[in-house]
Design an enzyme around this catalytic site. Structure first.
Site, PDB file in Angstrom:
ATOM      1  N   GLY A   1      10.020   5.192   5.725  1.00 30.27           N
ATOM      2  CA  GLY A   1      11.462   4.916   6.180  1.00 30.27           C
ATOM      3  C   GLY A   1      11.372   3.897   7.063  1.00 30.27           C
ATOM      4  CG  LEU A  39      -2.315  -0.658   1.446  1.00 35.84           C
ATOM      5  CD1 LEU A  39      -2.786  -0.446   2.738  1.00 35.84           C
ATOM      6  CD2 LEU A  39      -3.180  -0.147   0.334  1.00 35.84           C
ATOM      7  CG  ASP A  93       6.625  12.496  10.941  1.00 32.74           C
ATOM      8  OD1 ASP A  93       6.553  13.447  10.210  1.00 32.74           O
ATOM      9  OD2 ASP A  93       6.923  11.370  10.243  1.00 32.74           O
TER      10      ASP A  93
END
Ligand SMILES: *[C@@H]1O[C@H](CO)[C@@H](O)[C@H](O)[C@H]1NC(C)=O
Ligand SMILES: *[C@@H]1O[C@H](CO)[C@@H](O)[C@H](O)[C@H]1NC(C)=O
Ligand SMILES: *[C@@H]1O[C@H](CO)[C@@H](O)[C@H](O)[C@H]1NC(C)=O
Ligand SMILES: *[C@@H]1O[C@H](CO)[C@@H](O)[C@H](O)[C@H]1NC(C)=O
Ligand SMILES: *[C@@H]1O[C@H](CO)[C@@H](O)[C@H](O)[C@H]1NC(C)=O
Ligand SMILES: *[C@@H]1O[C@H](CO)[C@@H](O)[C@H](O)[C@H]1NC(C)=O
Ligand SMILES: *[C@@H]1O[C@H](CO)[C@@H](O)[C@H](O)[C@H]1NC(C)=O
Ligand SMILES: *[C@@H]1O[C@H](CO)[C@@H](O)[C@H](O)[C@H]1NC(C)=O
Ligand SMILES: *[C@@H]1O[C@H](CO)[C@@H](O)[C@H](O)[C@H]1NC(C)=O
Ligand SMILES: *[C@@H]1O[C@H](CO)[C@@H](O)[C@H](O)[C@H]1NC(C)=O
Ligand SMILES: *[C@@H]1O[C@H](CO)[C@@H](O)[C@H](O)[C@H]1NC(C)=O
Ligand SMILES: *[C@@H]1O[C@H](CO)[C@@H](O)[C@H](O)[C@H]1NC(C)=O
Length: 746
Positions: free
Chosen positions: A477, A473, A593
């Site tokens: 990282g 999908l 993040d």
């Protein structure tokens, strides 16, 4: 007739017979005819599998709408038609259903109890949307149905029953070979000789795999898509499962003797096999010998000896002879000790003792020197006998146990030693899966205390087609994310396989997983399970069909799909999710993040924050922290974090501000949301952390338009300091730099 006429003739037959029913006036004729269920899901007709001469013809049922021909039922598996034509007909006056060849030989017949012939007149045969083929009287009563005579497949609605009084059970029998539907060696049924429900795969008359013993759950469901029901009337115990419509699933026993749960994936156009037994390893019946067990909780399945036992063959890892006691039992005079083994699939060949409390059950075993173990469960079922107890006792050798983790139950094992009574803990409401067992494992729906299930690497390998690239999908990282059609229960999930070289150790990984599992908020992606297998670390998440928010911004066609109310809803949802992380959950969590690619959207376009790989958990009094290793995505990082490595809840607020700008950006360009942007966005996008609002304030502002807003402060200039590229290693590569650059240009 020439071939054209034959073709037209056959076409005509096809057209007039694409019906779901047979009447006495309209038999089903080969070649050409088939029945199709009303909703088009199933078809019934004639088929052959090989090019042998003479051609072998079978009457069967298959899925009508999928490209891979999949048979779920075969009428005349051991009696194929060998002539060039055949017909299936309902008789007028007796309501029977008969398959005959062109010579008039009857090759198969639906036999009904024809005690009252006149009551049976006028029946029709119908292929229902469930895949069940029935013979139905004019009064609506079905006098015969194919589900009572299954082949090798269990469809939703099918009853797998065991009558433990007259020792009979429903049975499915595998095909003989991949292209040979005749009766094979392997079959599957409840064990008719033991109390309750225990499902067995038989190789001829020998068991080749056995589920655990039913522990008493009645209805269970892990997801909203699939649920199961078990009913015990004190004589017959039966299990069925159901799914929401549109989902094609079944249990199938294949010719090699493996049973698996399969779900059709529209996307990949294949059957995904999510659960298979016995499969590989030591799950074969009795593979670990007497007093040995198969441990499936670790990264590899392996045979072990029960506590207090050692391998008869020494430490050769050859368990065919099983295990022996380290210390012989003394018994008599109450010299023995009982050890509690949690999480076990209990051994085979038990005795069922009725009407015992847990203490009476323990007592029964403790008093009797020939009792080697016992187990107890409370049945949560309405029995006509009014006896909710399930006391099982073993004498002699213990065979075919398994350490199954949270799918198992306590086994109390007799060992030599000082007489101590076991800590039974029967009244504690602990996590336990319904043990229809390993055949059909679901969390009991009343579980409050849900723990994260360990999902086997083997199952994940099957479900992802050996981590095939076609199932990917997305990549980041941290690793790759795979779409898994379905897990064992048909729920669609996504699997994140972390890079093997990720710095996180197993222990850290496990802690993080446990923490994340406890976070429950509708705006956070739900973690469903995990798997540690050697140096492999995998996380199983709910699958969200509308992918991530960035897809909508970087795809021109998609941009227009998401209108302002939807965007506003997304903004509010993200804000609520963040607020939960920052202050409403049991710990303070900084995501670190936040960006559009980490906001996933469910079918109703509700946002869910994902990817906690870099999240930091703060202690009670900690307000801010610093790190030498700045991770995150440039463009979303607050200046003090990017430059000094200082982060706090306010770093997330900064990222949220950037996100907000992006979500509003297109509309802003169109001049539609200028007010919104002017009033709100710039406020939350300030350089000084102290000037940024807490998420609680953002949420109230979003929810409450009249709320007064603090005056924005003038943004300061800052010189962007250079930082080492290496320090960003591990962050997901970002496609979002571009959009931020565009913002700076304005
Ligand atoms: C059924 O009807 C046929 C004629 O339509 C007749 O020959 C036959 O005897 C009948 N069978 C029974 C059991 O009534
Ligand atoms: C047979 O059918 C008739 C008419 O439907 C009914 O009156 C009769 O009770 C039935 N007999 C049996 C034994 O079922
Ligand atoms: C046993 O009971 C089942 C119903 O539970 C019945 O269908 C079956 O015919 C019975 N078998 C025997 C041998 O009595
Ligand atoms: C089934 O039984 C046969 C003979 O008893 C044996 O040769 C074979 O290996 C068995 N197969 C499995 C899968 O257990
Ligand atoms: C799969 O496709 C079929 C036929 O196109 C449709 O009826 C069904 O709803 C789809 N199922 C799912 C789960 O999307
Ligand atoms: C069934 O399981 C066995 C291991 O017991 C394996 O060798 C075999 O390949 C499996 N069959 C299929 C069709 O996957
Ligand atoms: C999952 O597996 C790990 C390692 O094998 C084990 O420590 C943990 O207790 C298991 N969790 C459950 C819920 O079984
Ligand atoms: C295991 O031990 C038994 C008896 O000691 C022996 O017959 C068998 O061949 C051994 N199996 C393996 C795989 O070594
Ligand atoms: C179960 O045992 C209790 C006493 O231990 C007795 O009073 C009761 O009648 C028994 N019930 C049944 C269904 O046998
Ligand atoms: C112990 O259990 C066995 C098996 O149920 C039974 O035959 C025996 O009578 C029992 N002995 C005692 C002393 O209860
Ligand atoms: C991946 O899946 C595709 C399609 O299902 C298949 O053609 C291919 O061989 C698979 N690749 C591997 C490495 O198994
Ligand atoms: C979101 O997903 C649902 C279900 O897959 C679909 O019906 C809907 O069209 C999608 N919405 C958008 C905006 O793509």
């Amino acid at each position: 007739m020439d071939t054209l006429h034959v073709a037209i003739f056959m076409l005509l037959i096809c057209i007039c017979q694409s019906d779901d029913r047979l009447t006495p006036a309209k038999p089903l004729i080969f070649p050409g005819d088939k029945l199709v269920s009303d909703d088009g899901t199933f078809a019934l007709g004639f088929f052959s599998l090989t090019n042998s001469t003479p051609i072998l013809l079978y009457l069967g049922i298959w899925y009508n709408n999928i490209p891979e021909r999949t048979y779920v039922w075969v009428a005349n598996r051991d009696n194929p038609i060998t002539t060039r034509s055949a017909s299936l007909a309902v008789t007028t006056n007796t309501s029977s259903l008969a398959l005959s060849d062109s010579k008039g030989h009857i090759l198969w017949e639906a036999t009904t109890t024809r005690s009252n012939a006149t009551a049976g007149a006028g029946a029709i045969a119908m292929l229902l949307n469930t895949g069940n083929f029935v013979l139905r009287l004019p009064n609506g009563r079905d006098v015969w149905q194919s589900m009572d005579h299954p082949t090798d497949t269990i469809l939703p609605g099918f009853k797998l029953w065991t009558n433990y009084k007259n020792h009979t059970a429903a049975r499915i029998v595998a095909w003989k070979g991949p292209h040979d539907p005749s009766t094979g060696e392997f079959s599957l049924s409840g064990d008719p000789d033991q109390w309750g429900l225990q499902i067995v795969i038989w190789n001829g008359t020998n068991p080749s795999w056995r589920s655990g013993v039913w522990t008493g759950g009645t209805t269970a469901s892990l997801t909203k898509y699939i649920w199961s029901e078990i009913i015990d009337d004190g004589e017959v115990i039966s299990a069925t499962y159901s799914t929401t419509s549109g989902l094609l699933t079944h249990w199938k026993l294949d010719y090699t003797g493996n049973v698996s749960f399969r779900t059709w994936s529209n996307e990949s156009s294949t059957w995904t096999r999510a659960f298979q037994r016995p499969g590989y390893g030591c799950l074969h019946y009795g593979a670990c010998g007497s007093f040995g067990y198969c441990d499936i909780t670790g990264s590899v399945q392996q045979c072990k000896c029960l506590d207090g036992f050692e391998p008869i063959n020494g430490f050769s890892l050859n368990f065919s002879r099983g295990c022996k006691r380290k210390e012989t039992l003394k018994c008599g005079g109450g010299e023995d000790n009982f050890l509690t083994l949690p999480g076990m699939k209990v051994p085979d060949k038990f005795m069922y003792i009725r009407n015992r409390s847990s203490e009476e059950c323990a007592d029964e075993c403790i008093r009797n020197c020939s009792c080697t173990a016992y187990a107890y469960a409370n049945l949560r079922t309405i029995l006509t006998t009014g006896d909710p107890s399930r006391c099982l006792m073993w004498t002699g050798d213990l065979l075919d146990s398994e350490k199954a983790g949270d799918m198992g139950e306590n086994l109390y094992l007799r060992l030599a030693g000082s007489p101590t009574y076991p800590d039974i803990g029967h009244n504690k409401e602990i996590l336990r899966k319904v043990d229809l067992g390993h055949f059909n494992t679901f969390h009991e729906s009343w579980d409050q205390n849900l723990e994260l299930p360990n999902i086997s690497f083997e199952d994940l390998t099957f479900a992802t087609n050996s981590f095939n690239d076609t199932n990917i999908l997305g990549k980041g990282g941290f690793g790759k994310v795979y779409k898994v059609g379905t897990l064992e229960d048909g729920m669609e999930v996504a699997v994140k396989r972390l890079n093997k070289d990720s710095e996180q150790g197993i222990e850290q990984f496990r802690n993080e997983v446990v923490l994340i599992a406890k976070l429950q908020h509708k705006n956070l992606v739900r973690l469903l399970g995990c798997c540690i297998h050697g140096d492999e670390k995998l996380l199983i998440y709910e699958y969200l069909p509308n992918k991530s928010l960035d897809k909508f911004f970087f795809d021109c066609e998609m941009k227009s799909v998401i209108d302002w109310p939807t965007r506003f809803n997304i903004v509010k949802g993200v804000a609520r999710g963040l607020l939960y992380l920052h202050q409403d959950s049991r710990m303070m969590i900084i995501h670190r993040d936040l960006k559009t690619s980490n906001i996933l959207l469910d079918a109703e376009m509700n946002p869910k924050i994902s990817d906690f790989g870099m999240a930091r958990i703060f202690g009670n009094r900690e307000q801010q922290a610093s790190t030498k290793r700045v991770v995150g995505t440039y463009g979303y990082m607050a200046p003090e974090y990017a430059m000094e490595g200082i982060f706090s809840v306010k770093s997330d607020t900064y990222s949220f501000g950037v996100l907000l700008l992006e979500i509003a950006w297109n509309l802003w360009k169109d001049g539609m949301a200028r007010d919104f942007v002017d009033k709100m966005i710039r406020e939350s996008c300030l350089d000084s952390p102290n000037a940024r609002p807490h998420m609680s304030l953002v949420v109230s502002m979003l929810d409450n338009e009249d709320m007064p807003r603090p005056r924005p402060k003038q943004p300061m200039y800052f010189v962007q300091r250079h930082y080492d590229e290496d320090e960003r290693q591990g962050s997901e590569s970002s496609t979002n730099n571009a959009s931020l650059t565009a913002l700076e240009g304005r």
